[in-house]
Design a protein around this motif. Structure first.
Motif, short mmCIF file in Angstrom:
data_model
loop_
_atom_site.label_atom_id
_atom_site.label_comp_id
_atom_site.label_asym_id
_atom_site.label_seq_id
_atom_site.Cartn_x
_atom_site.Cartn_y
_atom_site.Cartn_z
N ARG A 37 22.11 114.92 58.19
CA ARG A 37 21.98 115.18 59.62
C ARG A 37 20.79 116.08 59.90
NH1 ARG A 37 27.37 116.95 62.55
NH2 ARG A 37 27.85 114.86 61.77
N TRP A 38 20.58 117.10 59.04
CA TRP A 38 19.44 117.99 59.23
C TRP A 38 18.13 117.21 59.12
CZ3 TRP A 38 19.81 122.86 60.91
CH2 TRP A 38 21.05 123.51 60.77
N ASN A 39 18.03 116.36 58.11
CA ASN A 39 16.80 115.61 57.91
C ASN A 39 16.58 114.60 59.03
OD1 ASN A 39 15.13 113.28 56.56
ND2 ASN A 39 14.87 115.06 55.24
N PHE A 40 17.63 113.98 59.50
CA PHE A 40 17.51 113.00 60.58
C PHE A 40 17.02 113.66 61.87
CE2 PHE A 40 19.50 110.85 64.23
CZ PHE A 40 18.90 109.60 64.11
N ASN A 41 17.61 114.80 62.22
CA ASN A 41 17.20 115.48 63.46
C ASN A 41 15.77 115.99 63.38
OD1 ASN A 41 19.71 115.09 64.66
ND2 ASN A 41 20.55 116.97 63.81
N LYS A 60 13.29 113.20 63.81
CA LYS A 60 13.14 112.81 65.20
C LYS A 60 12.18 113.75 65.93
CE LYS A 60 16.48 111.45 67.72
NZ LYS A 60 17.75 111.40 68.50
N ILE A 61 12.27 115.05 65.63
CA ILE A 61 11.35 116.01 66.24
C ILE A 61 9.91 115.75 65.79
CG2 ILE A 61 10.75 118.46 66.38
CD1 ILE A 61 13.71 119.10 66.08
N ILE A 62 9.74 115.47 64.50
CA ILE A 62 8.40 115.21 63.97
C ILE A 62 7.80 113.95 64.58
CG2 ILE A 62 7.16 114.52 61.88
CD1 ILE A 62 8.81 116.46 60.32
N GLY A 102 -2.96 110.55 59.90
CA GLY A 102 -2.87 111.85 59.24
C GLY A 102 -3.40 113.01 60.06
N ASN A 103 -4.05 112.72 61.19
CA ASN A 103 -4.59 113.80 62.02
C ASN A 103 -3.50 114.68 62.61
OD1 ASN A 103 -7.12 112.88 61.48
ND2 ASN A 103 -7.70 112.50 63.59
N THR A 104 -2.39 114.06 62.97
CA THR A 104 -1.31 114.83 63.60
C THR A 104 -0.53 115.67 62.60
OG1 THR A 104 0.22 112.96 63.36
CG2 THR A 104 -1.05 113.10 65.40
N LEU A 105 -0.71 115.41 61.31
CA LEU A 105 0.06 116.15 60.30
C LEU A 105 -0.29 117.63 60.32
CD1 LEU A 105 2.05 116.11 57.94
CD2 LEU A 105 0.12 115.59 56.42
#
Length: 225
Positions: A42-46, A49-51, A69-72
């Motif tokens: 659940r932590w990784n999924f949420n 989604k934010i990323i 890769g610019n947004t990374l």
């Protein structure tokens, strides 16, 4: 009184007078739960989604000059500032983003890199950017001077904006906390309620300021292309 008030921003500790409080800058990694690294969780999924939301937001800001890769870099910048802002909300944890030495070290190298890249690869665009379209001939020298100054103070405005917002909230919380013990019970309850509301506002400010810092950095990077 003022020395005690600003002591929350002191980076050094009482042990050998070393600046050990700066370790809080990377201490947020220790608060990541173990379930985050288990895929799917659940932590990784949420967080994914934010990323992805930030990725699409920064991609739209970059426009046609977006490369993979610019947004990374901007997402990493957002995550780093958000982690330090959130940690600063907890008691007895040093807020590294409340110091200009920290925020300026984030903004200045990035701005210098963008300027070097822009002037070396897009010199004509950088020159034309100094003069807005439709500027009268008599105002061109003044516009060049104004645009140069406004462009030069960008790293300072980025760092001061983040630092000032984090310092202001901490000072208000400290001032309210210092007036509590010498007040009546009714005033004491009002102070507690005010601190709860102010702390909620500060959590929102911590998120907003990290987002604003990364968005402005993205806009500055899109201007050099």
């Amino acid at each position: 009184m003022m020395a005690n008030l600003f002591s929350v921003f002191e980076p050094s500790t009482n042990w050998l007078n070393l600046s050990l409080n700066w370790f809080s800058t990377i201490m947020g990694i220790l608060f990541i739960p173990m379930s985050f690294w288990l895929i799917p969780s659940r932590w990784n999924f949420n967080w994914n989604k934010i990323i992805l939301t930030l990725h699409y937001e920064f991609k739209n800001l970059m426009g046609n000059h977006f490369y993979k890769g610019n947004t990374l870099m901007m997402i990493s910048l957002f995550t780093f500032i958000l982690m330090n802002n959130m940690l600063g909300m907890f008691p007895y944890i040093f807020t590294s983003t409340s110091h200009l030495s920290m925020t300026l070290s984030l903004a200045l190298p990035m701005w210098i890199t963008l300027m070097i890249y822009g002037w070396l690869n897009n010199s004509n665009h950088m020159f034309t950017h100094l003069i807005p379209q439709g500027t009268p001939m008599i105002l061109i020298p003044f516009m060049v001077l104004i645009e140069t100054i406004s462009n030069s103070i960008r790293p300072m405005t980025l760092s001061v904006r983040l630092t000032a917002n984090m310092i202001a909230g901490h000072l208000l919380l400290t001032l309210l906390g210092n007036t509590g013990p010498s007040s009546t019970m009714f005033i004491y309850i009002l102070i507690i309620l005010s601190q709860i509301l102010l702390l909620t506002l500060e959590f929102a400010v911590a998120i907003i300021q990290s987002y604003v810092f990364s968005v402005l950095s993205t806009l500055y990077s899109s201007e050099v292309n």
